[in-house]
Design a protein around this motif. Structure first.
Motif, PDB file in Angstrom:
ATOM      1  N   ASN A  34       0.902  -1.276  -0.073  1.00  0.00           N
ATOM      2  CA  ASN A  34       0.093   0.012  -0.098  1.00  0.00           C
ATOM      3  C   ASN A  34       0.672   1.050  -0.073  1.00  0.00           C
ATOM      4  N   GLN A  35       1.895   1.063   0.733  1.00  0.00           N
ATOM      5  CA  GLN A  35       2.790   2.253   0.665  1.00  0.00           C
ATOM      6  C   GLN A  35       3.480   2.709  -0.590  1.00  0.00           C
ATOM      7  N   ARG A  38       0.861   4.224  -2.971  1.00  0.00           N
ATOM      8  CA  ARG A  38       0.543   5.438  -2.495  1.00  0.00           C
ATOM      9  C   ARG A  38       1.790   6.497  -3.347  1.00  0.00           C
ATOM     10  N   GLN A  39       2.818   5.862  -2.972  1.00  0.00           N
ATOM     11  CA  GLN A  39       4.054   6.572  -3.511  1.00  0.00           C
ATOM     12  C   GLN A  39       4.239   6.622  -4.898  1.00  0.00           C
ATOM     13  N   LYS A  42       1.417   8.984  -6.581  1.00  0.00           N
ATOM     14  CA  LYS A  42       1.668  10.441  -6.384  1.00  0.00           C
ATOM     15  C   LYS A  42       2.834  10.905  -7.272  1.00  0.00           C
ATOM     16  N   ASN A  56      -4.333  13.719  -3.369  1.00  0.00           N
ATOM     17  CA  ASN A  56      -4.623  13.640  -1.918  1.00  0.00           C
ATOM     18  C   ASN A  56      -5.879  13.323  -1.513  1.00  0.00           C
ATOM     19  N   LEU A  59      -7.055   9.690  -3.201  1.00  0.00           N
ATOM     20  CA  LEU A  59      -6.104   8.442  -2.856  1.00  0.00           C
ATOM     21  C   LEU A  59      -6.787   7.607  -1.670  1.00  0.00           C
ATOM     22  N   PRO A  60      -7.124   8.013  -0.452  1.00  0.00           N
ATOM     23  CA  PRO A  60      -7.720   7.460   0.679  1.00  0.00           C
ATOM     24  C   PRO A  60      -8.773   6.520   0.339  1.00  0.00           C
ATOM     25  N   MET A  63      -7.971   3.562  -2.000  1.00  0.00           N
ATOM     26  CA  MET A  63      -7.049   2.451  -1.290  1.00  0.00           C
ATOM     27  C   MET A  63      -8.194   1.788  -0.361  1.00  0.00           C
TER      28      MET A  63
END
Length: 198
Positions: A34-35, A38-39, A42, A56, A59-60, A63
């Motif tokens: 997941n990390q 996200r990276q 972005k 921003n 994205l949450p 996910m």
């Protein structure tokens, strides 16, 4: 893993996001954490948004939706038709947004089950009034936040093809693929099919 959902207005910044969910699921299939996802989203603008703020905000939610879709649904979503993908996305939105699920179940789904193909402003207003009476959280939201949320709800209905036209009031019955129906029933999520008007 059951998530205890609370009412939220996060659909304001998220809406339908089908393309974006598919991007995240493809990265997940590649084995990214997941990390890392996200990276990558972005840094490489995987969502093709024109500003970082929008990424921003969206994205949450994307996910969270990705977490609710199991391998069977991921395969159907990425390899099936656009109609199949839209229905699975609608399921993921309902699964992660309690207020929208209740709206689908109590307003849209109820109308479709009763062969009532018209959704009017008063239906939406009554729903929000009723929820504000039931929930201090909803009651505390500003009227502008609620108006934005009503528009976001209608946008999801349009994008998922439940609403025939963007500005219209006419509802459309979804044709839900048997594989989706069977799978959701088998995993104990038949209530989401019901909320889609089945």
């Amino acid at each position: 893993m059951a998530i205890e959902l609370q009412y939220s207005s996060s659909l304001n910044g998220a809406s339908f996001l089908l393309f974006e969910l598919k991007q995240v699921l493809r990265l997940k299939q590649l084995g990214l954490t997941n990390q890392e996802i996200r990276q990558k989203v972005k840094e490489q603008n995987q969502f093709q948004f024109n500003n970082q703020g929008r990424i921003n905000r969206a994205l949450p939610s994307v996910m969270r939706r990705a977490e609710t879709i199991d391998d069977t649904l991921v395969s159907l979503m990425l390899e099936g038709s656009i109609d199949i993908a839209k229905i699975i996305n609608l399921y993921a939105i309902m699964k992660t947004d309690l207020l929208f699920f209740e709206f689908m179940d109590e307003v849209t789904g109820e109308k479709l089950r009763n062969n009532d193909y018209l959704i009017e402003k008063k239906d939406i207003n009554l729903f929000f009034t009723y929820k504000a009476e039931q929930s201090e959280k909803v009651a505390s939201w500003s009227s502008s936040n609620i108006e934005k949320l009503k528009r976001a709800f209608m946008n999801v209905l349009f994008e998922s093809t439940i609403l025939r036209t963007r500005k219209g009031k006419e509802l459309n019955r979804l044709i839900i693929d048997e594989r989706i129906k069977n799978h959701l029933t088998n995993i104990g999520d038949a209530r989401f099919i019901r909320a889609m008007g089945e």
